[in-house]
Design an enzyme around this catalytic site. Structure first.
Site, mmCIF file in Angstrom:
data_model
loop_
_atom_site.group_PDB
_atom_site.id
_atom_site.type_symbol
_atom_site.label_atom_id
_atom_site.label_comp_id
_atom_site.label_asym_id
_atom_site.label_seq_id
_atom_site.Cartn_x
_atom_site.Cartn_y
_atom_site.Cartn_z
ATOM 1 C CB CYS A 198 -0.989 -0.032 1.155
ATOM 2 S SG CYS A 198 -2.403 1.072 0.905
ATOM 3 C CG HIS A 222 -3.659 -3.385 3.515
ATOM 4 N ND1 HIS A 222 -2.466 -2.985 4.081
ATOM 5 C CD2 HIS A 222 -4.255 -2.255 3.044
ATOM 6 C CE1 HIS A 222 -2.347 -1.673 3.959
ATOM 7 N NE2 HIS A 222 -3.415 -1.204 3.332
#
Length: 392
Positions: A239, A333
């Site tokens: 991310c 994630h």
């Protein structure tokens, strides 16, 4: 609703739109599920913050919820804490508190028998259980406070994995499964020298990519990561960490703050631009050519260009950027919760291939089973069911 610092968030002004969002989320859930469990945040008796509070008793009133007060006896002062928390409520809110649970008890439970009776007498609320400290159960930590216990400590007989401890680190539970692997020693660090002993360096998610990128440049961490790459270490970005690994991060609309543009680490041929629209979704994907089903989730505000994707989503689209087996990044994630990914990143470092198997799903589910057994042993669960069923 945007990002807010603590002072802005806790001011009374401008809270109604945030309260409406929380209430709308509850309305959606209650239309589909029963019962609903709402977790509080912090204390229920912060008098200076009560009028602007969105969670805790404010949300309990909106939901007409029964409240169970959980007290941490490990911090000390549990009688004053519980009694004060109850007595500082308004008469209406005090009636909502139907039970007390004492958590993190150390020692012989029989020593608290009298304390339990005293607490019930002075508070007028039943104690539903006293839960001992459970050091044998390993589940995700509640917040990043626990990271302070995982400081730098390299081991010569393990695969050393260094997670860069960003100022605005987010989604730190991305590394819990990897941390449990029997051949892995995982630690967090913001000291450049510590990366010299790491085999794998991971750049985690961030609540403010540009600010963390700037801080890494000032501290020398950026140079240390680039040096680690040159020395043959594996570098992985997730991310915000994925965004940092690219050539450029732009924020022309001021989504994250006043920094408009910063060069990235230059480890991936990508460019990122911040947008106010947030991507939030659960995903299923295939990792490279591995046919094992993988799962994860996205929650980010940037868009990253890439012509070297390595994840294939269930809908046929692609994601991420990989320049070789030791340098890649992704917005997903939970990517490191998947066995296919763990096998891939550890493969260059394993000394005994027979020891690499670690069933992460089985391990995680077993921990929650252990937790359920622990709570059933120490809490009056039938009484909780009665509280749920009672209309008072």
């Amino acid at each position: 609703s945007g990002n807010k610092d603590a002072y802005s968030y806790f001011r009374r002004e401008g809270k109604e739109n945030l309260r409406a969002i929380a209430q709308s989320a509850f309305d959606m859930l209650i239309s589909r599920f029963n019962p609903i469990v709402m977790e509080g945040a912090g204390s229920i008796s912060e008098l200076n913050l009560r009028e602007g509070d969105i969670v805790n008793m404010s949300m309990a009133r909106y939901a007409d919820a029964k409240v169970i007060l959980v007290a941490d006896i490990d911090r000390g002062g549990v009688f004053a804490s519980v009694y004060g928390s109850i007595m500082l409520q308004t008469p209406e809110d005090r009636k909502r508190i139907k039970g007390i649970i004492i958590n993190k008890f150390r020692g012989d439970l029989r020593l608290f028998d009298e304390g339990r009776k005293i607490m019930e007498e002075i508070c007028g609320v039943p104690v539903l259980g006293v839960v001992p400290m459970a050091t044998h159960i390993h589940i995700d930590e509640e917040d990043s406070v626990a990271l302070g216990k995982k400081e730098y400590h390299a081991l010569t007989d393990k695969i050393n994995v260094a997670v860069v401890l960003l100022k605005h680190i987010s989604n730190f539970t991305d590394f819990n499964v990897l941390e449990r692997h029997p051949q892995v020693n995982l630690f967090y660090t913001n000291t450049p020298q510590d990366l010299a002993s790491a085999d794998i360096v991971i750049l985690p998610g961030s609540k403010n990519t540009l600010d963390d990128l700037l801080e890494m440049r000032k501290s020398g961490m950026t140079k240390a990561i680039i040096t680690a790459r040159q020395n043959g270490k594996t570098i992985i970005g997730i991310c915000g960490g994925y965004q940092m690994m690219g050539e450029l991060v732009r924020d022309p609309y001021g989504i994250e703050g006043s920094i408009e543009t910063l060069p990235g680490l230059g480890l991936l041929p990508t460019k990122t631009e911040m947008y106010s629209e947030k991507t939030t979704r659960q995903v299923e994907f295939r990792f490279m050519d591995d046919n094992r089903k993988c799962v994860g989730y996205e929650i980010h505000m940037g868009r990253t260009s890439s012509d070297k994707p390595f994840l294939t989503f269930a809908d046929g689209t692609y994601e991420g950027c990989m320049v070789d087996a030791k340098c890649f990044g992704s917005y997903v994630h939970g990517i490191l919760d998947n066995q296919a990914v763990i096998d891939f990143i550890l493969k260059p470092y394993v000394k005994d291939a027979a020891q690499t198997t670690f069933d992460a799903d089985t391990f995680k589910n077993r921990q929650y089973d252990l937790l359920a057994e622990w709570l059933r042993e120490h809490i009056d669960i039938p009484q909780i069911y009665k509280i749920l069923e009672n209309n008072d």
